[in-house]
Motif scaffolding. Sequence first.
Motif, mmCIF file in Angstrom:
data_model
loop_
_atom_site.group_PDB
_atom_site.id
_atom_site.type_symbol
_atom_site.label_atom_id
_atom_site.label_comp_id
_atom_site.label_asym_id
_atom_site.label_seq_id
_atom_site.Cartn_x
_atom_site.Cartn_y
_atom_site.Cartn_z
ATOM 1 N N PRO A 373 0.815 -1.217 0.000
ATOM 2 C CA PRO A 373 0.000 0.000 0.000
ATOM 3 C C PRO A 373 0.847 1.266 0.000
ATOM 4 C CG PRO A 373 -0.858 -1.580 1.576
ATOM 5 C CD PRO A 373 0.446 -2.131 1.091
ATOM 6 N N ARG A 374 0.441 2.210 -0.847
ATOM 7 C CA ARG A 374 1.168 3.485 -0.953
ATOM 8 C C ARG A 374 0.228 4.542 -1.497
ATOM 9 N NH1 ARG A 374 4.912 0.855 -5.457
ATOM 10 N NH2 ARG A 374 4.298 -0.905 -4.167
ATOM 11 N N GLU A 375 0.616 5.782 -1.339
ATOM 12 C CA GLU A 375 -0.132 6.903 -1.882
ATOM 13 C C GLU A 375 0.793 7.720 -2.769
ATOM 14 O OE1 GLU A 375 -2.789 8.895 1.218
ATOM 15 O OE2 GLU A 375 -1.381 7.769 2.480
ATOM 16 N N ASN A 376 0.256 8.196 -3.872
ATOM 17 C CA ASN A 376 1.009 9.110 -4.731
ATOM 18 C C ASN A 376 0.785 10.533 -4.238
ATOM 19 O OD1 ASN A 376 2.051 7.142 -6.517
ATOM 20 N ND2 ASN A 376 0.105 7.083 -7.620
ATOM 21 N N LEU A 377 1.875 11.258 -4.019
ATOM 22 C CA LEU A 377 1.799 12.641 -3.570
ATOM 23 C C LEU A 377 2.269 13.581 -4.666
ATOM 24 C CD1 LEU A 377 3.194 12.442 0.092
ATOM 25 C CD2 LEU A 377 0.859 12.098 -0.714
ATOM 26 N N SER A 378 1.730 14.780 -4.633
ATOM 27 C CA SER A 378 2.195 15.795 -5.565
ATOM 28 C C SER A 378 3.613 16.203 -5.181
ATOM 29 C CB SER A 378 1.278 17.021 -5.516
ATOM 30 O OG SER A 378 1.488 17.747 -4.316
ATOM 31 N N GLY A 379 4.284 16.876 -6.064
ATOM 32 C CA GLY A 379 5.637 17.339 -5.773
ATOM 33 C C GLY A 379 5.669 18.644 -5.009
ATOM 34 N N ASN A 380 4.509 19.082 -4.510
ATOM 35 C CA ASN A 380 4.425 20.332 -3.757
ATOM 36 C C ASN A 380 4.888 20.097 -2.321
ATOM 37 O OD1 ASN A 380 3.418 22.457 -2.089
ATOM 38 N ND2 ASN A 380 2.048 23.072 -3.759
#
Length: 543
Positions: A373-380
């Motif tokens: 399990p993982r989440e994609n985060l923005s580069g902000n």
Amino acid sequence: MRKGVEMLDYVVIGAGPAGVQLAFFMEKAGRDYLVLERGRQAGTFFQTFPRSRQLISYNRPPVPSDDAEIQMRFDWNSLLTDGDPDAPKFRNFDKDFLPKADNLVTYLDEFTKQFDLNINYETSVVNVAKSDDVFTITDQNGATYQTRNLIIATGGVPYIPDIKGIDLATDDYSTVSMNPADYEGQRVLIIGKGNSAFEVLNVIQNRAMISILMSPTSLRLAWQTKHSGHARSTLIGPLDAYQLKAINCVILDADINEIRHNGSELEVDITYSHAEGDTQTDYYDRIITCTGFKIDTSIFDDDTKPDLIIDDRFPALTNTWESENVENLYFAGTLTQGIDFQKAASTFIGGFRHNAQALFNVLEEKNHDVAMPRENLSGNPDDMARHIAKRLTMSSALFFQFDFLADVLVYENGKFEYYSGVMMDYAKERFANSELVIIISFLWGQPDNNNVLSFQRRPTREEADASVFVHPILRAYSSGEKQDEQHILEDIYGCYVPGSFDRFFTKSHGEKRLGEWHNYNQVDVIQEFVEKRIAALRKDRAA
């Protein structure tokens, strides 16, 4: 009940809290698994232990948040249910801060029934063998079960130290009488200084002539070491009697050289640990061993026995809770504590329930091609900082398993991914080739004067590394090498996002409103650290 099953995805031995927790995840994922339990219901260990029938795992029915995950920070006994609002919660079975063991057994029984877990009760495993990568497990009736993945989630058996004449000890913790009248006027030696030793001492001290607690090492108090398995203040009342010279109990640091009979008495030769080799011979009516538990390896064939560590008490494990010498033999529950011995909370449900979830995620990826399990985060960086702060506020895995389980922010293949509740050493190995890895965990500090009850705090973001309370730490790695770290200023409530614990009473810090204080001292610091590491990444890639 399933008997004589040819091949299963998983066999779990033991339906204690760890085995039941794994069964919950496997049931939800639709895996073909079976739990083998020797007792008539789940939680057999807790039908006997602790002997006083009172747990030292805290229970807080009133909690400061309606968020299910935050609530688990204050609940040392409930199992994880992925936020299921209808799942049984231990606080509905017991309202006391120090709950009763019998209520834990009832809770576990209700849990297994509600989720219809696959458990064979009254099934004692008598042999575990392995051939051609297949484990064959045999029960007391000769039925066999086969699997390529075996998980041992049992409790242990009493650990008896290697002392000449130890077989003359009258009792061990598992069998000793808890009736004070049985110790009337006796001289009693209790070997050990852990919670079980004090549990017995609290029973006998009113009737015994004198009670001695003895081991080679000094007493370690949980409120000093931060390890919940060390001696707890709820049990160590007899310390007052010792220090104030009531002489009904004495706590000694000494090696026991030999125990032998001398008529009706037990004669014990000791050497003091801190007295330049001074020796002494004492006489007792009764000797009780309260020296903890160890793994029972009697069920394993010789070529299937796991290697052991720490006085042969615990299996030697990899960073995925797998035996170091027997492939696909895994462990869950208190038997795994050797991997973080006397550090985090793997001795308690509140800790090892999260280890079980992390193990399950490893097995899903390894055996079923289900991505961890993982989440994609923005580069902000601001978005990432607030995500990290939210996890630091909510996660019970990080809070219980400090400096052992961690969240991981990874930059791979042009994107940022966020993993939750991963063993730290596993994360370092898994992401050893990644360009940027930030490992997020909690860490206890230590006061300069070594007095955890009276010390000078440094409540500024610039001196966060001097935090004494449990506090977040971010560690940055690149290609397996540590590059930087950042301590985050402690918060006594573990709150790093304003408003999360809205039932607590703090409204401001100094001249700053609470939200401003959190943003300035914590969220902004996280953001600045993330920005710095991203800038370093870009610089390295441009070089």
